[in-house]
Design a protein around this motif. Sequence first.
Motif, PDB file in Angstrom:
ATOM      1  N   PHE A 110     -91.631   3.962  65.634  1.00  0.00           N
ATOM      2  CA  PHE A 110     -90.627   3.268  65.316  1.00  0.00           C
ATOM      3  C   PHE A 110     -89.382   3.776  65.743  1.00  0.00           C
ATOM      4  N   SER A 111     -88.771   3.197  66.856  1.00  0.00           N
ATOM      5  CA  SER A 111     -87.493   4.183  67.285  1.00  0.00           C
ATOM      6  C   SER A 111     -86.290   3.732  66.333  1.00  0.00           C
ATOM      7  N   GLU A 112     -86.244   2.330  65.817  1.00  0.00           N
ATOM      8  CA  GLU A 112     -84.910   1.836  65.239  1.00  0.00           C
ATOM      9  C   GLU A 112     -85.027   2.354  64.035  1.00  0.00           C
ATOM     10  N   TYR A 113     -85.918   3.110  63.310  1.00  0.00           N
ATOM     11  CA  TYR A 113     -86.178   3.377  61.775  1.00  0.00           C
ATOM     12  C   TYR A 113     -85.773   4.844  61.574  1.00  0.00           C
ATOM     13  N   LEU A 114     -85.455   5.156  60.346  1.00  0.00           N
ATOM     14  CA  LEU A 114     -84.982   6.349  59.903  1.00  0.00           C
ATOM     15  C   LEU A 114     -85.832   6.569  58.693  1.00  0.00           C
ATOM     16  N   GLU A 115     -86.030   8.197  58.698  1.00  0.00           N
ATOM     17  CA  GLU A 115     -86.709   8.696  57.401  1.00  0.00           C
ATOM     18  C   GLU A 115     -85.622   8.331  56.397  1.00  0.00           C
ATOM     19  N   ILE A 116     -86.088   7.758  55.296  1.00  0.00           N
ATOM     20  CA  ILE A 116     -85.155   7.402  53.952  1.00  0.00           C
ATOM     21  C   ILE A 116     -84.839   8.963  53.255  1.00  0.00           C
ATOM     22  N   ASP A 117     -85.713   9.914  53.409  1.00  0.00           N
ATOM     23  CA  ASP A 117     -85.382  11.234  52.774  1.00  0.00           C
ATOM     24  C   ASP A 117     -84.095  11.717  53.634  1.00  0.00           C
ATOM     25  N   GLY A 118     -84.019  11.666  54.888  1.00  0.00           N
ATOM     26  CA  GLY A 118     -83.135  12.098  55.601  1.00  0.00           C
ATOM     27  C   GLY A 118     -81.727  11.592  55.504  1.00  0.00           C
ATOM     28  N   PHE A 119     -81.942   9.988  55.193  1.00  0.00           N
ATOM     29  CA  PHE A 119     -80.823   9.189  55.050  1.00  0.00           C
ATOM     30  C   PHE A 119     -80.263   9.524  53.874  1.00  0.00           C
ATOM     31  N   TYR A 120     -80.890   9.498  52.718  1.00  0.00           N
ATOM     32  CA  TYR A 120     -80.375   9.990  51.614  1.00  0.00           C
ATOM     33  C   TYR A 120     -79.665  11.449  51.596  1.00  0.00           C
ATOM     34  N   ARG A 121     -80.303  12.224  51.881  1.00  0.00           N
ATOM     35  CA  ARG A 121     -79.508  13.415  51.935  1.00  0.00           C
ATOM     36  C   ARG A 121     -78.441  13.759  52.957  1.00  0.00           C
ATOM     37  N   HIS A 122     -78.334  12.959  54.037  1.00  0.00           N
ATOM     38  CA  HIS A 122     -77.241  13.122  54.766  1.00  0.00           C
ATOM     39  C   HIS A 122     -76.059  12.405  54.389  1.00  0.00           C
ATOM     40  N   ASN A 123     -76.343  11.369  53.635  1.00  0.00           N
ATOM     41  CA  ASN A 123     -75.285  10.364  53.394  1.00  0.00           C
ATOM     42  C   ASN A 123     -74.918  10.574  51.803  1.00  0.00           C
ATOM     43  N   ASN A 124     -75.851  11.123  51.167  1.00  0.00           N
ATOM     44  CA  ASN A 124     -75.666  11.537  49.703  1.00  0.00           C
ATOM     45  C   ASN A 124     -75.211   9.849  49.016  1.00  0.00           C
ATOM     46  N   ILE A 125     -75.970   8.839  49.413  1.00  0.00           N
ATOM     47  CA  ILE A 125     -75.836   7.610  48.861  1.00  0.00           C
ATOM     48  C   ILE A 125     -77.237   7.115  48.556  1.00  0.00           C
ATOM     49  N   LEU A 223     -97.146   9.239  49.285  1.00  0.00           N
ATOM     50  CA  LEU A 223     -95.804   8.388  49.273  1.00  0.00           C
ATOM     51  C   LEU A 223     -94.443   9.163  48.866  1.00  0.00           C
ATOM     52  N   LYS A 224     -94.250  10.106  49.961  1.00  0.00           N
ATOM     53  CA  LYS A 224     -93.051  10.892  49.904  1.00  0.00           C
ATOM     54  C   LYS A 224     -91.747   9.970  50.431  1.00  0.00           C
ATOM     55  N   LEU A 225     -90.648  10.474  50.377  1.00  0.00           N
ATOM     56  CA  LEU A 225     -89.615   9.591  51.035  1.00  0.00           C
ATOM     57  C   LEU A 225     -89.605   9.844  52.478  1.00  0.00           C
ATOM     58  N   ASP A 226     -90.128  10.956  52.955  1.00  0.00           N
ATOM     59  CA  ASP A 226     -90.023  11.317  54.371  1.00  0.00           C
ATOM     60  C   ASP A 226     -91.083  10.399  55.084  1.00  0.00           C
ATOM     61  N   ASN A 227     -92.149   9.777  54.378  1.00  0.00           N
ATOM     62  CA  ASN A 227     -93.229   8.735  54.658  1.00  0.00           C
ATOM     63  C   ASN A 227     -92.638   7.365  54.652  1.00  0.00           C
ATOM     64  N   ILE A 228     -91.431   7.045  54.462  1.00  0.00           N
ATOM     65  CA  ILE A 228     -91.055   5.843  54.173  1.00  0.00           C
ATOM     66  C   ILE A 228     -89.728   5.701  55.207  1.00  0.00           C
ATOM     67  N   LEU A 229     -89.686   4.597  56.182  1.00  0.00           N
ATOM     68  CA  LEU A 229     -88.913   4.364  56.815  1.00  0.00           C
ATOM     69  C   LEU A 229     -87.855   3.112  56.708  1.00  0.00           C
ATOM     70  N   ILE A 230     -86.728   3.200  56.952  1.00  0.00           N
ATOM     71  CA  ILE A 230     -85.438   2.224  56.862  1.00  0.00           C
ATOM     72  C   ILE A 230     -84.834   1.847  58.085  1.00  0.00           C
ATOM     73  N   HIS A 231     -84.692   0.455  58.296  1.00  0.00           N
ATOM     74  CA  HIS A 231     -84.168   0.268  59.835  1.00  0.00           C
ATOM     75  C   HIS A 231     -82.763   0.787  59.722  1.00  0.00           C
ATOM     76  N   SER A 232     -82.334   1.342  60.929  1.00  0.00           N
ATOM     77  CA  SER A 232     -80.983   1.927  61.136  1.00  0.00           C
ATOM     78  C   SER A 232     -79.947   1.092  60.774  1.00  0.00           C
ATOM     79  N   ARG A 233     -80.342  -0.465  60.719  1.00  0.00           N
ATOM     80  CA  ARG A 233     -79.371  -1.431  60.547  1.00  0.00           C
ATOM     81  C   ARG A 233     -79.479  -2.073  59.353  1.00  0.00           C
ATOM     82  N   TRP A 234     -80.034  -1.249  58.237  1.00  0.00           N
ATOM     83  CA  TRP A 234     -80.682  -2.117  57.157  1.00  0.00           C
ATOM     84  C   TRP A 234     -79.478  -2.741  56.385  1.00  0.00           C
TER      85      TRP A 234
END
Length: 412
Positions: A110-125, A223-234
């Motif tokens: 999934f090229s257009e998806y991000l790991e949610i764990d990284g998304f949370y930690r990077h943006n802190n939202i 089911l850890k957060l780094d095994n869940i992906l969210i679309h980059s344009r969610w």
Amino acid sequence: MLLPMSSQNVIQYLQETDLCSSENATSNETELSKSSSKNCNLLVTLADNRKLLVKQERSLKNHQTSHELFNEWLFHQLLQQFPVLGNISAIAPLVLHFDQENSILVRNYFSEYLEIDGFYRHNNIFPSEIATAIGTTLAGLHRATFQRREYRDFMATAPQGEFRYHFYNPVQGIGSISPEIFGTVPTEALKFYILYQNYESLESAIADLAYEWNPCCLTHNDLKLDNILIHSRWNQLDNCLVRLIDWEACAWGDPAFDLGTLLASYLRIWLSSLVVDPTINLEESLDLAMTPLELIQPSLLAFIQAYLNDFPMILEERQNFLVQVIQFTGLALIHQIQETINDQKNFGNSDLCMFQIAKNLLTIPEQSVMSIFGISESEIFSPLAKLHKLPQPEKEQQLVRLYYEKTRLRGC
């Protein structure tokens, strides 16, 4: 294992299995994707910009494997065998090839998806919309397979040449300490095992949880957060679609285990941001967290309410479901500490804080509901009760237990 995968031979392997043509292979890039102690992952970008993830299970002693990639392949076959589960296939990657002999699995990437764990930690939202999407997605998986014997029997299929007598119960405590541990665990990490064994209530709670483990649907089991992906344009899409990856541990299991594992992954973001020092106590450390629990709580609440709203039947079947979810959260944190000790050979003050939180979640789960979600169990159920007819919990008699009716074994 006959054919170890590497960047030197992966393209040739893909050609031999008709997963890419010679034209596609004329220009390609291969890189080592996120690997683990169990798997080696290679990300291959072909000439047409199509990306494939090639996973190979690392061999154990005597060149054996644990057949975890077979589980992922079996899950894919389940979706093919039962088209009625088509909605579930939308949340999982497409498996293109499985080679049991060499323990190799190839799936799309999934090229257009991000790991949610990284998304949370990077943006802190922690947008509640994302947590709601996760809860709805997970509820759909559990609800669609709940108490369906044909799916259970299919997932009991064994790899060729192997036998499966029953489904594995993941509710495991910490095993007994043997003399060998002193050669593998640093001295400071022994404190964890001493603390664990000093609390009989902790071992008792885990034993009870193992006894009450109730496999009733298909579960992801990692089911850890780094095994869940969210679309980059969610935030620009009509549907906040999430996808779940790494189905190697999936099996017929207890849905509360999936929820507890995910909640623990959220809590680790909070616990990893604690300011820890021997001169300050646990309460002060929690108050000084760089990512306070209050920042994450709206997502925790959105997740659990979205799940229960889409799968209210689980509350009709199990009135103590939420309490068990909290206990599984504590157990997942215990396992995380042990994993840190095994991988990093360390047990620091932050791990000690995590242990204290985990102990409370396991031994006093009813009181911990308020601590984790910020509201009481009845307040969580209140909006659900207006939409669904939920049973009222029965009040138990407060009697002193004079004996323990279930056998309790250390490490079970």
